[in-house]
Scaffold this motif. Structure first.
Motif, PDB file in Angstrom:
ATOM      1  N   PHE A  95       0.665  -1.080  -0.226  1.00 51.28           N
ATOM      2  CA  PHE A  95      -0.261   0.141   0.100  1.00 51.28           C
ATOM      3  C   PHE A  95       0.769   1.178   0.106  1.00 51.28           C
ATOM      4  CE2 PHE A  95      -2.496   3.235   1.917  1.00 51.28           C
ATOM      5  CZ  PHE A  95      -3.588   3.430   1.007  1.00 51.28           C
ATOM      6  N   LYS A 111       0.071   3.990  -2.706  1.00 51.39           N
ATOM      7  CA  LYS A 111      -0.654   5.287  -2.472  1.00 51.39           C
ATOM      8  C   LYS A 111       0.462   6.531  -2.965  1.00 51.39           C
ATOM      9  CE  LYS A 111      -1.030   8.184   1.827  1.00 51.39           C
ATOM     10  NZ  LYS A 111      -0.891   8.274   3.344  1.00 51.39           N
ATOM     11  N   ASP A 112       1.908   6.282  -2.560  1.00 55.13           N
ATOM     12  CA  ASP A 112       2.763   7.424  -3.025  1.00 55.13           C
ATOM     13  C   ASP A 112       2.617   7.424  -4.773  1.00 55.13           C
ATOM     14  OD1 ASP A 112       4.892   9.159  -2.944  1.00 55.13           O
ATOM     15  OD2 ASP A 112       6.007   7.702  -4.026  1.00 55.13           O
ATOM     16  N   MET A 143      -9.736   1.720  -3.042  1.00 52.79           N
ATOM     17  CA  MET A 143      -8.205   1.957  -2.622  1.00 52.79           C
ATOM     18  C   MET A 143      -7.831   3.485  -2.747  1.00 52.79           C
ATOM     19  SD  MET A 143      -4.629   1.451  -4.709  1.00 52.79           S
ATOM     20  CE  MET A 143      -3.366   2.684  -4.459  1.00 52.79           C
ATOM     21  N   VAL A 144      -8.450   4.123  -3.838  1.00 55.43           N
ATOM     22  CA  VAL A 144      -8.282   5.616  -4.052  1.00 55.43           C
ATOM     23  C   VAL A 144      -9.427   6.335  -3.105  1.00 55.43           C
ATOM     24  CG1 VAL A 144      -8.071   7.119  -5.906  1.00 55.43           C
ATOM     25  CG2 VAL A 144      -7.081   4.953  -6.162  1.00 55.43           C
ATOM     26  N   ARG A 163      -9.970   5.307   0.629  1.00 52.73           N
ATOM     27  CA  ARG A 163      -8.782   5.858   1.563  1.00 52.73           C
ATOM     28  C   ARG A 163      -8.419   7.060   1.509  1.00 52.73           C
ATOM     29  NH1 ARG A 163      -4.948   0.436   1.452  1.00 52.73           N
ATOM     30  NH2 ARG A 163      -6.499  -1.233   1.875  1.00 52.73           N
ATOM     31  N   LEU A 217      -7.394   8.789  -1.076  1.00 56.06           N
ATOM     32  CA  LEU A 217      -6.257   9.174  -1.768  1.00 56.06           C
ATOM     33  C   LEU A 217      -6.780  10.258  -2.951  1.00 56.06           C
ATOM     34  CD1 LEU A 217      -4.365   5.914  -2.251  1.00 56.06           C
ATOM     35  CD2 LEU A 217      -4.071   7.850  -0.559  1.00 56.06           C
ATOM     36  N   HIS A 240      -4.807  13.546  -3.772  1.00 56.70           N
ATOM     37  CA  HIS A 240      -3.961  13.758  -5.019  1.00 56.70           C
ATOM     38  C   HIS A 240      -4.412  15.146  -5.636  1.00 56.70           C
ATOM     39  CE1 HIS A 240      -2.698  13.352  -9.235  1.00 56.70           C
ATOM     40  NE2 HIS A 240      -3.868  13.493  -9.550  1.00 56.70           N
TER      41      HIS A 240
END
Length: 194
Positions: free
Chosen positions: A75, A79-80, A112-113, A116, A118, A122
């Protein structure tokens, strides 16, 4: 023993044969896929045919959910990656650009995006670039780049646009305030020197 004449096509026979051969080796294959990537797995299995590789890859992706497991294990890397390149970049890194992987990508995007946080991390980190694209009339490109093209993401896209509007308004106010301050300082300097 498998007979090829029991399948409607040669393609279906190959799929069944590959699935049968993979049966019982899934954990080992997934581990190699996750640790070294799909190309290393392909080389390990010595799969010369793109069709056979697609059958192996699809079995891992659709039947064993290997991409989600990969993201869960690594992860911090993903994530990065998403924060730097955006959610759509997941399609490239996993090799799931074809439309048949849309649901797989959507699941990664949801779990995931979006879940969580992200997506907004972003967007926040790249606000300036996105505002520039918006002022150039490329809003549709941004929606595609964020992976939000499906109508199910309309509320999320609206929320993103609201964020952009707020950021744009703040930027304009800041710019106007700078102009007014500069004009005032010029006037003040002119009055004090004259």
């Amino acid at each position: 023993m498998m007979r090829f004449d029991q399948f409607p096509s040669e393609e279906e026979a190959v799929k069944a044969l590959v699935a049968q051969e993979l049966n019982g080796h899934e954990e080992r294959l997934m581990t190699l896929f996750i640790q070294q990537g799909p190309e290393a797995l392909r080389q390990f299995l010595k799969v010369p045919s793109d069709f056979v590789w697609t059958v192996v890859f699809d079995h891992l992706v659709f039947n064993l959910d290997v991409l989600k497991r990969c993201v869960d294990l690594f992860f911090p890397f993903f994530k990065d990656y998403v924060l730097k390149k955006g959610p759509l970049a997941l399609r490239d890194v996993f090799g799931i650009q074809d439309v048949r992987y849309d649901q797989v990508f959507e699941k990664l995007l949801d779990d995931m995006v979006i879940a969580r946080g992200l997506l907004f991390e972003h967007v926040y980190a790249h606000t300036k670039e996105y505002l520039e694209a918006l002022t150039q009339g490329r809003g549709g490109d941004i929606r595609a780049q964020l992976g939000l093209e499906s109508s199910k993401y309309d509320p999320l896209w609206k929320e993103t646009l609201d964020f952009f509007l707020d950021a744009f308004t703040r930027e304009k106010l800041k710019s106007k305030q700078k102009e007014q301050t500069k004009s005032f300082l010029n006037l003040l300097q002119h009055l004090l020197s004259g």
